[in-house]
Write an enzyme that holds these catalytic residues in place. Structure first.
Site, PDB file in Angstrom:
ATOM      1  N   ASP A 114       0.910  -1.257   0.131  1.00 38.00           N
ATOM      2  CA  ASP A 114       0.013   0.123  -0.007  1.00 38.00           C
ATOM      3  C   ASP A 114       0.846   1.254   0.029  1.00 38.00           C
ATOM      4  O   ASP A 114       1.989   1.045   0.397  1.00 38.00           O
ATOM      5  CB  ASP A 114      -0.863  -0.088   1.400  1.00 38.00           C
ATOM      6  CG  ASP A 114      -1.790   1.309   1.375  1.00 38.00           C
ATOM      7  OD1 ASP A 114      -2.359   1.230   0.357  1.00 38.00           O
ATOM      8  OD2 ASP A 114      -1.857   1.933   2.336  1.00 38.00           O
ATOM      9  N   SER A 115       0.135   2.471  -0.265  1.00 35.04           N
ATOM     10  CA  SER A 115       1.068   3.518  -0.211  1.00 35.04           C
ATOM     11  C   SER A 115       1.492   4.008   1.375  1.00 35.04           C
ATOM     12  O   SER A 115       2.217   4.689   1.375  1.00 35.04           O
ATOM     13  CB  SER A 115       0.239   4.883  -0.929  1.00 35.04           C
ATOM     14  OG  SER A 115      -1.014   4.812  -0.043  1.00 35.04           O
ATOM     15  N   TYR A 133      -0.439   8.415  -2.619  1.00 36.63           N
ATOM     16  CA  TYR A 133      -0.396   8.204  -3.949  1.00 36.63           C
ATOM     17  C   TYR A 133      -1.739   9.028  -4.419  1.00 36.63           C
ATOM     18  O   TYR A 133      -1.731   9.121  -6.015  1.00 36.63           O
ATOM     19  CB  TYR A 133      -0.680   6.727  -4.292  1.00 36.63           C
ATOM     20  CG  TYR A 133       0.668   6.014  -3.855  1.00 36.63           C
ATOM     21  CD1 TYR A 133       1.896   6.395  -3.398  1.00 36.63           C
ATOM     22  CD2 TYR A 133       0.621   4.590  -4.298  1.00 36.63           C
ATOM     23  CE1 TYR A 133       2.610   5.854  -3.132  1.00 36.63           C
ATOM     24  CE2 TYR A 133       1.863   3.959  -4.367  1.00 36.63           C
ATOM     25  CZ  TYR A 133       3.124   4.285  -3.621  1.00 36.63           C
ATOM     26  OH  TYR A 133       4.172   3.654  -3.584  1.00 36.63           O
ATOM     27  N   GLY A 134      -2.619   9.305  -3.905  1.00 34.78           N
ATOM     28  CA  GLY A 134      -3.992   9.384  -4.219  1.00 34.78           C
ATOM     29  C   GLY A 134      -4.108  10.925  -5.022  1.00 34.78           C
ATOM     30  O   GLY A 134      -4.977  11.253  -5.585  1.00 34.78           O
ATOM     31  N   CYS A 178      -3.557  -0.844  -2.154  1.00 32.88           N
ATOM     32  CA  CYS A 178      -3.907   0.583  -2.521  1.00 32.88           C
ATOM     33  C   CYS A 178      -4.870   0.642  -3.755  1.00 32.88           C
ATOM     34  O   CYS A 178      -4.611   0.269  -4.872  1.00 32.88           O
ATOM     35  CB  CYS A 178      -2.363   0.992  -2.761  1.00 32.88           C
ATOM     36  SG  CYS A 178      -2.578   3.048  -3.095  1.00 32.88           S
ATOM     37  N   ASN A 179      -5.856   1.277  -3.319  1.00 35.87           N
ATOM     38  CA  ASN A 179      -7.030   1.483  -4.718  1.00 35.87           C
ATOM     39  C   ASN A 179      -6.236   2.081  -5.692  1.00 35.87           C
ATOM     40  O   ASN A 179      -6.462   2.117  -6.903  1.00 35.87           O
ATOM     41  CB  ASN A 179      -8.118   2.031  -4.171  1.00 35.87           C
ATOM     42  CG  ASN A 179      -9.039   1.368  -3.237  1.00 35.87           C
ATOM     43  OD1 ASN A 179      -9.981   1.047  -3.887  1.00 35.87           O
ATOM     44  ND2 ASN A 179      -8.583   0.859  -2.042  1.00 35.87           N
ATOM     45  N   GLU A 196      -6.777   8.518   9.958  1.00 34.14           N
ATOM     46  CA  GLU A 196      -5.220   8.259  10.653  1.00 34.14           C
ATOM     47  C   GLU A 196      -5.150   9.037  11.953  1.00 34.14           C
ATOM     48  O   GLU A 196      -4.245   8.732  12.868  1.00 34.14           O
ATOM     49  CB  GLU A 196      -4.002   8.763   9.614  1.00 34.14           C
ATOM     50  CG  GLU A 196      -4.359   7.930   8.448  1.00 34.14           C
ATOM     51  CD  GLU A 196      -2.659   8.230   7.613  1.00 34.14           C
ATOM     52  OE1 GLU A 196      -1.828   8.891   7.976  1.00 34.14           O
ATOM     53  OE2 GLU A 196      -2.863   7.518   6.524  1.00 34.14           O
ATOM     54  N   CYS A 240     -11.163   3.158  -1.069  1.00 37.49           N
ATOM     55  CA  CYS A 240      -9.892   3.773  -0.682  1.00 37.49           C
ATOM     56  C   CYS A 240      -9.665   3.038   0.576  1.00 37.49           C
ATOM     57  O   CYS A 240     -10.585   2.570   1.367  1.00 37.49           O
ATOM     58  CB  CYS A 240     -10.092   5.322  -0.417  1.00 37.49           C
ATOM     59  SG  CYS A 240      -8.498   5.802   0.437  1.00 37.49           S
ATOM     60  N   THR A 241      -8.728   2.650   0.955  1.00 34.78           N
ATOM     61  CA  THR A 241      -7.864   1.808   2.117  1.00 34.78           C
ATOM     62  C   THR A 241      -8.471   2.287   3.331  1.00 34.78           C
ATOM     63  O   THR A 241      -8.698   1.454   4.385  1.00 34.78           O
ATOM     64  CB  THR A 241      -6.691   1.578   1.925  1.00 34.78           C
ATOM     65  OG1 THR A 241      -5.999   2.889   1.806  1.00 34.78           O
ATOM     66  CG2 THR A 241      -5.926   0.738   0.938  1.00 34.78           C
ATOM     67  N   HIS A 242      -8.656   3.580   3.518  1.00 35.86           N
ATOM     68  CA  HIS A 242      -8.859   4.143   4.820  1.00 35.86           C
ATOM     69  C   HIS A 242     -10.367   4.278   5.048  1.00 35.86           C
ATOM     70  O   HIS A 242     -10.707   4.440   6.018  1.00 35.86           O
ATOM     71  CB  HIS A 242      -8.453   5.534   4.895  1.00 35.86           C
ATOM     72  CG  HIS A 242      -6.947   5.804   5.185  1.00 35.86           C
ATOM     73  ND1 HIS A 242      -6.156   5.344   3.901  1.00 35.86           N
ATOM     74  CD2 HIS A 242      -6.406   6.342   5.791  1.00 35.86           C
ATOM     75  CE1 HIS A 242      -4.805   5.848   4.182  1.00 35.86           C
ATOM     76  NE2 HIS A 242      -4.963   6.056   5.481  1.00 35.86           N
TER      77      HIS A 242
HETATM   78  N1  DGL Z   1      -4.005   4.144  -0.156  1.00 33.29           N
HETATM   79  C1  DGL Z   1      -4.606   5.028  -0.796  1.00 33.29           C
HETATM   80  C2  DGL Z   1      -5.769   4.334  -1.707  1.00 33.29           C
HETATM   81  O1  DGL Z   1      -6.156   3.285  -1.478  1.00 33.29           O
HETATM   82  C3  DGL Z   1      -5.075   6.155  -0.138  1.00 33.29           C
HETATM   83  C4  DGL Z   1      -3.855   6.983   0.525  1.00 33.29           C
HETATM   84  C5  DGL Z   1      -2.967   7.556  -0.564  1.00 33.29           C
HETATM   85  O2  DGL Z   1      -3.483   8.522  -1.347  1.00 33.29           O
HETATM   86  O3  DGL Z   1      -2.057   7.289  -0.971  1.00 33.29           O
HETATM   87  O4  DGL Z   1      -6.001   4.751  -2.545  1.00 33.29           O
END
Ligand code: DGL
Length: 288
Positions: A17-18, A49-50, A80-81, A159, A190-192
């Protein structure tokens, strides 16, 4: 003569993941696959990454994937999406093992559970901009209508541990209230976002079914491993009673290990027993 090298079913599953958000996908995989070991990489030095471009996310994602592949894994899950939406073809070209992203499973689960095929997707800016969920949902059911929306403030709220605070409620309401009457299903893309499930549900209303892409991915990974004869065995992991973050799972981060451990405890209730900071790019990758 071409011949395929047989993979060891007791190798771990790689997850990247990011950053820390992919722990929601790790949790789902752990729950659905109690006989597997996991090696997780959080690219905490280069998160988020988003908001980044296709070229940048592709190059980061390929470096992360190669780092995990070099550690010996039987399958890679791109938790990571954003990386799944932008970089899956590049990762697949770089690796010779199966690579599973979260977009396809999330899209298929949404189509399967939506009665009216009016599907919403919430995700990062880059995931929404890519249109990957809309394409994957159309592939699963061309008659479905899709509305995608970026909800970037959900990431820091999760977070910070403010998932149940008024500020999270106000943000969710602002992002989502107009979707209430236009969708019957909402993909948490999205992961969060699974961390904020209850405020998201309140904002869209109880009639909207929430789809957790990580959960849907874990279900598909379980079937894929079975189909390929690669499912791990309890004896292979050396333990019958697995705990989240126990010392059979290995966690790597590219920066700020202490913060990762703190947020991991917030998300999962425990800190990783084995956590190491590494560099996944440049010359140091060879030494890792
Ligand atoms: N892990 C990213 C996602 O699922 C969210 C956090 C990021 O922007 O890196 O898209």
């Amino acid at each position: 003569m071409w011949c395929e090298v047989a993979l060891d079913r007791n190798l771990p599953i790689g997850i990247f993941d990011s950053g820390v958000g992919g722990l929601t996908v790790y949790r789902a995989l752990h729950e659905h696959l109690p006989n597997e070991r996991f090696v997780y990489l959080g690219d905490t030095a280069r998160v988020p990454y988003g908001t980044k471009s296709l070229a940048t996310v592709e190059s980061y994602a390929v470096e992360n994937a190669q780092f995990l592949a070099a550690h010996g894994i039987k399958l890679l899950v791109v938790a990571c999406n954003t990386a799944s939406a932008l970089a899956l073809p590049a990762i697949r070209r770089a690796l010779d093992i199966d690579v599973v992203g979260v977009i396809g499973p999330g899209a298929r689960a949404a189509v399967a559970s939506s009665s009216g095929k009016r599907i919403g997707v919430i995700a990062t800016e880059s995931t929404v901009h890519s249109g990957a969920y809309t394409r994957a949902i159309a592939k699963a059911d061309p008659s479905a209508t899709v509305v995608e929306r970026a909800c970037p403030l959900f990431v820091p709220l999760a977070e910070e541990g403010w998932a149940d605070e008024d500020v999270a409620r106000a943000v969710a309401e602002t992002y989502l209230k107009d979707l209430r009457s236009s969708i019957d299903t909402l993909v948490l893309g999205c992961t969060h976002y699974p961390i904020l499930k209850s405020v998201i549900q309140e904002s869209v209303g109880g009639h909207v079914g929430l789809i957790d892409s990580g959960e849907a991915t874990a279900v598909e990974v379980r079937s894929l491993l079975k189909e390929k004869g690669l499912a791990g065995s309890a004896s292979g992991t050396g333990a019958l009673e697995r705990q989240l973050c126990d010392d059979l799972d290995h966690f790597y981060v590219t920066d700020a290990a202490e913060r990762f451990a703190r947020v991991a405890e917030r998300f999962l209730g425990s800190k990783p027993a084995r956590l190491e900071a590494v560099e996944v790019w440049g010359e140091d990758r060879l030494k890792a």
